[in-house]
Design a protein around this motif. Structure first.
Motif, short mmCIF file in Angstrom:
data_model
loop_
_atom_site.label_atom_id
_atom_site.label_comp_id
_atom_site.label_asym_id
_atom_site.label_seq_id
_atom_site.Cartn_x
_atom_site.Cartn_y
_atom_site.Cartn_z
N LEU A 126 0.83 -1.21 0.00
CA LEU A 126 0.00 0.00 0.00
C LEU A 126 0.86 1.26 0.00
CD1 LEU A 126 -2.81 -1.03 2.50
CD2 LEU A 126 -2.99 -0.88 0.00
N ARG A 127 1.91 1.25 0.79
CA ARG A 127 2.80 2.42 0.84
C ARG A 127 3.47 2.64 -0.52
NH1 ARG A 127 6.62 2.04 5.76
NH2 ARG A 127 7.00 4.21 5.26
N HIS A 128 3.84 1.56 -1.17
CA HIS A 128 4.44 1.65 -2.51
C HIS A 128 3.44 2.27 -3.49
CE1 HIS A 128 6.98 0.59 -5.90
NE2 HIS A 128 5.91 0.09 -6.49
N GLU A 129 2.16 2.02 -3.27
CA GLU A 129 1.11 2.58 -4.13
C GLU A 129 0.74 4.01 -3.74
OE1 GLU A 129 -0.34 1.02 -6.86
OE2 GLU A 129 1.32 -0.37 -6.52
N GLY A 130 1.41 4.57 -2.72
CA GLY A 130 1.16 5.95 -2.32
C GLY A 130 0.09 6.13 -1.26
N VAL A 131 -0.32 5.04 -0.63
CA VAL A 131 -1.34 5.10 0.41
C VAL A 131 -0.64 5.10 1.77
CG1 VAL A 131 -3.32 3.90 1.43
CG2 VAL A 131 -3.00 3.89 -1.06
N ARG A 132 -1.04 6.01 2.62
CA ARG A 132 -0.53 6.04 3.99
C ARG A 132 -1.16 4.87 4.75
NH1 ARG A 132 1.60 9.18 7.96
NH2 ARG A 132 0.63 8.96 10.01
N VAL A 133 -0.37 4.19 5.56
CA VAL A 133 -0.87 3.05 6.33
C VAL A 133 -0.62 3.28 7.81
CG1 VAL A 133 -0.82 0.56 6.68
CG2 VAL A 133 -0.38 1.49 4.40
N GLU A 134 -1.69 3.19 8.58
CA GLU A 134 -1.60 3.31 10.02
C GLU A 134 -2.14 2.03 10.65
OE1 GLU A 134 -3.95 6.76 10.92
OE2 GLU A 134 -2.78 8.02 9.55
N ALA A 135 -1.59 1.68 11.80
CA ALA A 135 -2.09 0.52 12.54
C ALA A 135 -2.51 0.96 13.93
CB ALA A 135 -1.01 -0.57 12.62
N MET A 136 -3.53 0.28 14.44
CA MET A 136 -3.99 0.49 15.81
C MET A 136 -4.09 -0.89 16.44
SD MET A 136 -7.05 3.26 15.19
CE MET A 136 -7.23 3.65 16.93
N ALA A 137 -3.40 -1.07 17.57
CA ALA A 137 -3.42 -2.36 18.25
C ALA A 137 -2.77 -2.20 19.62
CB ALA A 137 -2.67 -3.41 17.42
N PHE A 138 -2.72 -3.28 20.34
CA PHE A 138 -2.03 -3.31 21.63
C PHE A 138 -0.57 -3.66 21.36
CE2 PHE A 138 -6.45 -4.43 22.39
CZ PHE A 138 -6.78 -3.56 23.42
N GLU A 139 0.33 -2.75 21.74
CA GLU A 139 1.74 -2.94 21.38
C GLU A 139 2.30 -4.27 21.87
OE1 GLU A 139 5.74 -0.35 20.81
OE2 GLU A 139 4.54 0.09 22.59
N GLU A 140 1.87 -4.71 23.05
CA GLU A 140 2.44 -5.96 23.60
C GLU A 140 2.11 -7.19 22.75
OE1 GLU A 140 -1.00 -4.96 26.54
OE2 GLU A 140 0.29 -3.88 25.16
N SER A 141 1.11 -7.07 21.87
CA SER A 141 0.80 -8.21 21.00
C SER A 141 0.92 -7.83 19.53
CB SER A 141 -0.62 -8.71 21.29
OG SER A 141 -1.56 -7.72 20.96
N THR A 142 1.69 -6.79 19.25
CA THR A 142 1.88 -6.35 17.87
C THR A 142 3.25 -6.78 17.37
OG1 THR A 142 0.41 -4.46 18.19
CG2 THR A 142 1.93 -4.34 16.33
N SER A 143 3.25 -7.35 16.20
CA SER A 143 4.47 -7.83 15.56
C SER A 143 5.42 -6.67 15.24
CB SER A 143 4.08 -8.56 14.28
OG SER A 143 5.12 -8.56 13.34
N GLU A 144 6.70 -6.87 15.50
CA GLU A 144 7.72 -5.88 15.13
C GLU A 144 7.70 -5.62 13.63
OE1 GLU A 144 9.94 -3.84 16.68
OE2 GLU A 144 8.95 -4.43 18.55
N GLU A 145 7.46 -6.69 12.88
CA GLU A 145 7.39 -6.59 11.42
C GLU A 145 6.30 -5.60 10.99
OE1 GLU A 145 7.94 -10.16 8.16
OE2 GLU A 145 6.60 -10.46 9.86
N LEU A 146 5.16 -5.66 11.65
CA LEU A 146 4.07 -4.75 11.34
C LEU A 146 4.43 -3.32 11.74
CD1 LEU A 146 1.15 -4.43 10.27
CD2 LEU A 146 0.38 -4.73 12.63
#
Length: 165
Positions: A126-146
């Protein structure tokens, strides 16, 4: 968050299972989806809000699905699958990814509400296509990759009084 302005067209895609399991295991509480949607939109122009949910035949789930619709979410419901060995599976990863890629040409920002690292390739695309990407989650269960793949991250654990019921 930088690069956020009111004219941005935004879609909020919620992996309800992912958020539910962390909210339950860490806090023994439920998600406040109205606050989640408000924070995801952040004063921008909401194009689509989709909650991806699993039907597990629990007594309160139909009223939960209705509440999501009343808040402003379109619900996509998948039945849980029971396999021959007795194991159960259900996830919306492919559906969420297809929707995000399909919606991307009509958006400025996609907000994915999940901590699942399986979405990191989607974020890069999505970022390559020019779309901003945001994530919302609990950090303790969020992948570093994400975390590494998104433009912005909202840690729901920083404000449990806002994001949990």
């Amino acid at each position: 968050m930088s690069n956020v302005h009111p004219a941005q067209r935004v879609a909020v895609l919620v992996d309800a299972q992912n958020l539910y399991h962390t909210a339950q295991s860490v806090y023994s509480r439920n998600i406040d989806y109205e606050e989640l949607l408000d924070a995801g939109v952040a004063g921008r122009e909401l194009t689509r809000a989709i909650a991806y949910v699993i039907r597990a035949d629990s007594p309160e789930e139909e009223s939960f699905f209705e509440a999501l619709v009343n808040i402003g979410f379109e619900t996509k419901i998948k039945d849980i699958k029971t396999h021959a060995d007795g194991s159960k599976t259900a996830d919306w990863d492919v559906g969420m990814i297809l929707d995000a890629v399909t919606l991307a040409p009509h958006l400025d920002t996609v907000v994915i509400c999940t901590g699942d690292g399986d979405f990191s390739r989607l974020c890069s695309h999505l970022r390559h296509e020019g779309v901003r990407v945001e994530a919302m989650a609990f950090e303790e269960s969020t992948s570093e990759e994400l975390l590494d793949a998104v433009d912005g991250f909202t840690d729901l654990s920083e404000r449990p009084e806002t994001f949990l019921l």
